[in-house]
Design a protein around this motif. Structure first.
Motif, PDB file in Angstrom:
ATOM      1  N   HIS B   5      66.824  66.655  48.833  1.00 39.72           N
ATOM      2  CA  HIS B   5      67.621  65.447  49.026  1.00 39.72           C
ATOM      3  C   HIS B   5      68.673  65.339  47.931  1.00 39.72           C
ATOM      4  O   HIS B   5      68.389  65.626  46.770  1.00 39.72           O
ATOM      5  CB  HIS B   5      66.724  64.209  49.010  1.00 39.72           C
ATOM      6  CG  HIS B   5      65.811  64.128  50.199  1.00 39.72           C
ATOM      7  ND1 HIS B   5      66.158  63.513  51.366  1.00 39.72           N
ATOM      8  CD2 HIS B   5      64.569  64.637  50.402  1.00 39.72           C
ATOM      9  CE1 HIS B   5      65.165  63.611  52.248  1.00 39.72           C
ATOM     10  NE2 HIS B   5      64.181  64.292  51.679  1.00 39.72           N
ATOM     11  N   GLY B  31      73.410  70.115  56.144  1.00 43.78           N
ATOM     12  CA  GLY B  31      72.898  68.843  55.657  1.00 43.78           C
ATOM     13  C   GLY B  31      72.861  67.775  56.748  1.00 43.78           C
ATOM     14  O   GLY B  31      73.651  67.821  57.699  1.00 43.78           O
ATOM     15  N   ASN B  32      71.928  66.838  56.621  1.00 49.00           N
ATOM     16  CA  ASN B  32      71.845  65.707  57.542  1.00 49.00           C
ATOM     17  C   ASN B  32      71.964  64.415  56.743  1.00 49.00           C
ATOM     18  O   ASN B  32      71.124  64.112  55.893  1.00 49.00           O
ATOM     19  CB  ASN B  32      70.512  65.727  58.304  1.00 49.00           C
ATOM     20  CG  ASN B  32      70.447  64.593  59.317  1.00 49.00           C
ATOM     21  OD1 ASN B  32      71.465  64.165  59.857  1.00 49.00           O
ATOM     22  ND2 ASN B  32      69.240  64.082  59.551  1.00 49.00           N
ATOM     23  N   ILE B  33      73.025  63.646  57.019  1.00 49.83           N
ATOM     24  CA  ILE B  33      73.234  62.382  56.311  1.00 49.83           C
ATOM     25  C   ILE B  33      72.177  61.372  56.727  1.00 49.83           C
ATOM     26  O   ILE B  33      71.964  61.156  57.920  1.00 49.83           O
ATOM     27  CB  ILE B  33      74.648  61.835  56.603  1.00 49.83           C
ATOM     28  CG1 ILE B  33      75.707  62.791  56.027  1.00 49.83           C
ATOM     29  CG2 ILE B  33      74.820  60.439  56.029  1.00 49.83           C
ATOM     30  CD1 ILE B  33      77.133  62.421  56.421  1.00 49.83           C
ATOM     31  N   THR B  34      71.496  60.770  55.754  1.00 46.91           N
ATOM     32  CA  THR B  34      70.448  59.794  56.073  1.00 46.91           C
ATOM     33  C   THR B  34      70.829  58.368  55.693  1.00 46.91           C
ATOM     34  O   THR B  34      70.170  57.418  56.110  1.00 46.91           O
ATOM     35  CB  THR B  34      69.139  60.156  55.354  1.00 46.91           C
ATOM     36  OG1 THR B  34      69.399  60.265  53.951  1.00 46.91           O
ATOM     37  CG2 THR B  34      68.592  61.484  55.869  1.00 46.91           C
ATOM     38  N   ALA B  35      71.848  58.224  54.865  1.00 46.08           N
ATOM     39  CA  ALA B  35      72.327  56.879  54.513  1.00 46.08           C
ATOM     40  C   ALA B  35      73.753  57.028  54.018  1.00 46.08           C
ATOM     41  O   ALA B  35      74.037  57.918  53.221  1.00 46.08           O
ATOM     42  CB  ALA B  35      71.461  56.240  53.432  1.00 46.08           C
ATOM     43  N   LEU B  36      74.632  56.168  54.507  1.00 49.01           N
ATOM     44  CA  LEU B  36      76.032  56.281  54.110  1.00 49.01           C
ATOM     45  C   LEU B  36      76.631  54.894  53.964  1.00 49.01           C
ATOM     46  O   LEU B  36      76.440  54.036  54.830  1.00 49.01           O
ATOM     47  CB  LEU B  36      76.811  57.091  55.158  1.00 49.01           C
ATOM     48  CG  LEU B  36      78.228  57.550  54.789  1.00 49.01           C
ATOM     49  CD1 LEU B  36      78.615  58.772  55.622  1.00 49.01           C
ATOM     50  CD2 LEU B  36      79.271  56.469  54.972  1.00 49.01           C
ATOM     51  N   ASP B  37      77.325  54.681  52.864  1.00 49.28           N
ATOM     52  CA  ASP B  37      78.093  53.457  52.658  1.00 49.28           C
ATOM     53  C   ASP B  37      79.516  53.850  52.346  1.00 49.28           C
ATOM     54  O   ASP B  37      79.752  54.731  51.517  1.00 49.28           O
ATOM     55  CB  ASP B  37      77.550  52.672  51.459  1.00 49.28           C
ATOM     56  CG  ASP B  37      76.197  52.075  51.713  1.00 49.28           C
ATOM     57  OD1 ASP B  37      76.124  51.095  52.467  1.00 49.28           O
ATOM     58  OD2 ASP B  37      75.216  52.596  51.162  1.00 49.28           O
ATOM     59  N   HIS B  55      70.002  65.119  53.502  1.00 51.60           N
ATOM     60  CA  HIS B  55      68.839  66.005  53.445  1.00 51.60           C
ATOM     61  C   HIS B  55      69.344  67.405  53.744  1.00 51.60           C
ATOM     62  O   HIS B  55      70.046  67.617  54.731  1.00 51.60           O
ATOM     63  CB  HIS B  55      67.812  65.549  54.494  1.00 51.60           C
ATOM     64  CG  HIS B  55      66.617  66.443  54.614  1.00 51.60           C
ATOM     65  ND1 HIS B  55      66.207  66.962  55.825  1.00 51.60           N
ATOM     66  CD2 HIS B  55      65.758  66.895  53.676  1.00 51.60           C
ATOM     67  CE1 HIS B  55      65.131  67.708  55.626  1.00 51.60           C
ATOM     68  NE2 HIS B  55      64.836  67.686  54.342  1.00 51.60           N
TER      69      HIS B  55
END
Lengths: 285, 285, 285, 285
Positions: B5, B31-37, B55
């Motif tokens: 992570h 990669g896999n985005i798990t939270a984005l702001d 991830h």
């Protein structure tokens, strides 16, 4: 200009590349993302939720092409998605009984332009609030409900609602809606429960809070499901109380919490900030 | 696994396509985005800020390739970016004087694993807190400061800090750092100010709050700049007080606010949730 | 029964025996104290404040005797005192300009029975709110104010107010009252200031809060004195904001804080819970 | 001087004249009341609670006479009363298991002089916290508890406690005390429950809060009775959480709430601000 701003909501089973896919399409179509929230419930095998605001000049001319491109991209990924223009307003029916505080607060906030809503009707099982609603220029429908007439009353309500609203708000509406109604209505229903769920589920929460001697009382806005008091929670808040509060004081304090919690829930829903995730919500507020 | 992570922080002058570019690279690299702001300060001509958690299996092997791809993509866009692994910890020096509440709270939270920090040293102009710091196994350096020796003291502090820390935290450190120090230290400096800025800037805020009869007192954590009390605010909080509070009561209440506000600011900074935007901050908390 | 409940407020230079003297008289006259708050600002040489609620059967017949006994006891102690029946309501004039949120909230709470007030008139320098006020059945007076006509306008306001009110509430009234007006009006004046005083005194506090990047915004209700923004503070509250709030969002959030802070201040004043202590207040809430 | 300040607590079945009687005695004995809180639960037939702080020069010499006069006055009125000097400290035993946050916070606040307590011992069923407690110079007793040895363990605890403490605090002590223990211990027992009672009574509240998707989590400090989670509530507080909080995040946030709620409850109890009223409390805070 409002007509150049929009938002897209995407959700579904999580998989790699969704943020990239959506942002690529927006970029190719000339949009610039100005705010984005994304949440996956797990690093692997979770659920995906995204809300993005973007700026796109000449949106109305380009909208069809944008939607076609989004569908082309997101359908193969099994994503649910929706586009809304920034200036759009949710058509709302408010159901109320005798208490006016939640109803008045919603109508007043809408009048001020604080809510992205357009209340198209108020339905009440009592006539007490007709004049107050009339002051806002909103149609008021009286649909009495008794134990015997509940089925006909719900049918009458559905008749009024059909095709007219995107959201139903129960603003201290003191009748339990049947499972049939909830299935037939076809739009989300938000309720304000006058306690901090799951404490004091059911009736008389302020009296029971007084008896238990709690030091905070609260309110909960949630989507309505067939399991009473058990739907996904959108928003909650509390306020401090003391031994000196009478039952009347508790109810007044509670009314203040109720109206602000419900107003927040409706505002967030109308701005597409709330996603249902099973029996919970993801709120990008 | 923690080693899989990471997060990426991107900022710069806003332009179309940055979210798309970053997410495309992450996706291409597995990669896999798990939270984005993401936040832009304006629809056009604003500044762009983004923080994304992702991830990526076998991150350590792939990191070099990922960084090369990001640099290749983001340099032409004039974006500032940085990658951090989820388990990484910011090396911190805490400067304190005699008051222990903020210092103890930071050390205790770090010990519990609540902060992504590793406090490598405490520097104090007094020896009062040496034993308490020693209980945590953290090196304690006594660097006395007088008006006459301030320049030498700052030189000694800089000697201790050079290359050893990513962040300096002023935990009720009662000396004003010179502009020279701030330029030389080369890492961000966070201060806790014992009032709700911009009310009661300067000395003696609790006494002045008492005299003015305010009903809430607060604290402010901010990055330190040469303009005292004027740096970008990271976090603030308040608590209710009454006419019955003595000056001692106010100071105790204030100490509680100070330690929790500073702890939040340090936690958010260490997790790369805070971006400086001129004299303000963007906080993705 | 309401007619059997009353309260007594006593204040003055502190000295031994005041609580004993007041409670002895109440007891001799058949009263039973049901709630009492007392505060001295210092153990010696301070100021004394007391509010007591009591139950006294056949209060209306016995009131004259009770008042004579209180005067006989408290005059030699140099105490200021006042008796009020529990059901009594303060006659209020609300001054407003164009913003409706504070005004509407006060009228609505009074209608619901939440406030021990009777709003006898609304005076505005604009006509925008005439219809909304009319819906509550409250007389609305339009008194325009320009720089040139300010003296005549204040004279007209005083003419309307003379003998008709116990309290004047400035509900976002955008004119500064002159010292002459404040002296002539003869009743307390409560103002709502749209910031957390003493931060952002003066004009444009939301814009300045945005520029400074504060993380909380607030409002302050205070008694009006000739020193603008400097009168005794009755109540304050804040709400959390973020970098994502626009100036409009800040103003909306601020409006919510303003109306609830002002409503609390008016409620407490009307229930005789607020004592002025120099430039501060003692609030038994 | 501390030796000149004291407080008196009075409670019992309400009747006319108690405030007058107490204040008359204090006045006759040379005392000056500086703060007084009084609450009756009903205008007629309720229960009476009063706490008064007073200043009385040469208190130690006059205390016997004062107590005699109070007893002479209050015994015929069937009132329970107690006198405490302002500097007095409650002797406390803290029971803990492995979690340190509540224990450390109490010891640290006591060391700072924030609590009117003197912790005379810590008893734990584990040895993990021995060193941390030792840093504060407080005796640490290890009393292991298993299902089979619970009776002997409680006997050993009672042996340690007998005559040594005025209060027992359960600081995240993970064993249920038997009814026998509670009867034998002879002093109040305060517990911190890691949820906002009555929501999530019983075990695993944070996990259940996560599953239910609540937007606030809380903690409750209460007196322990034989009905687990049902004793009189002293204090509660909550904090806002979001969908993005992991179970670990919730537990950390919860720990912060727990320690501050417990600290407040212990502080108020030690200052005689808490009265038990059946299954509720009256708190003069």
């Amino acid at each position: 200009m409002p007509g150049e701003h929009a938002r897209i909501m995407v959700s579904g089973a999580d998989r790699s590349g969704i943020v990239a896919a959506v942002s690529r399409v927006l970029n190719e179509q000339g949009g610039n993302i100005t705010a984005l929230d994304q949440h996956s419930t797990d690093a692997e095998g979770g659920r995906f939720f995204q809300r993005a605001e973007f700026h796109l000049p000449e949106l109305s001319e380009r909208r069809a092409a944008l939607e076609a491109a989004l569908e082309h991209t997101l359908r193969p990924l099994n994503m649910t998605w929706r586009l809304a223009e920034a200036g759009s307003r949710a058509r709302v029916a408010i159901l109320a009984s005798r208490a006016d505080h939640c109803l008045m607060d919603l109508l007043w906030r809408e009048q001020r332009g604080e809510l992205a809503t357009e209340t198209t009707m108020v339905i009440s099982n009592h006539t007490d609030l007709a004049a107050q609603v009339g002051n806002f220029g909103v149609p008021f429908h009286h649909v009495p409900v008794t134990r015997e007439t509940k089925a006909e009353a719900e049918a009458a309500q559905l008749e009024l609602l059909r095709g007219q609203v995107d959201l139903v708000v129960l603003a201290r509406y003191m009748q339990i809606l049947s499972g049939n109604f909830l299935q037939a209505v076809g739009v989300p229903v938000i309720n304000i429960h006058h306690s901090f769920l799951p404490a004091f589920m059911g009736a008389g929460p302020y009296q029971r809070a007084k008896e238990r001697g709690v030091k905070l009382i609260g309110a909960t806005a949630h989507y309505v499901t067939e399991d009473l008091d058990e739907g996904p929670i959108i928003e909650q808040d509390v306020e401090r109380v003391t031994h000196a509060y009478s039952a009347t004081d508790l109810a007044r304090t509670g009314a203040d919490i109720e109206r602000r919690v419900l107003a927040r829930a409706v505002a967030w829903h109308a701005e597409d900030r709330v996603f249902v995730d099973g029996n919970r919500t993801v709120v990008f507020a």
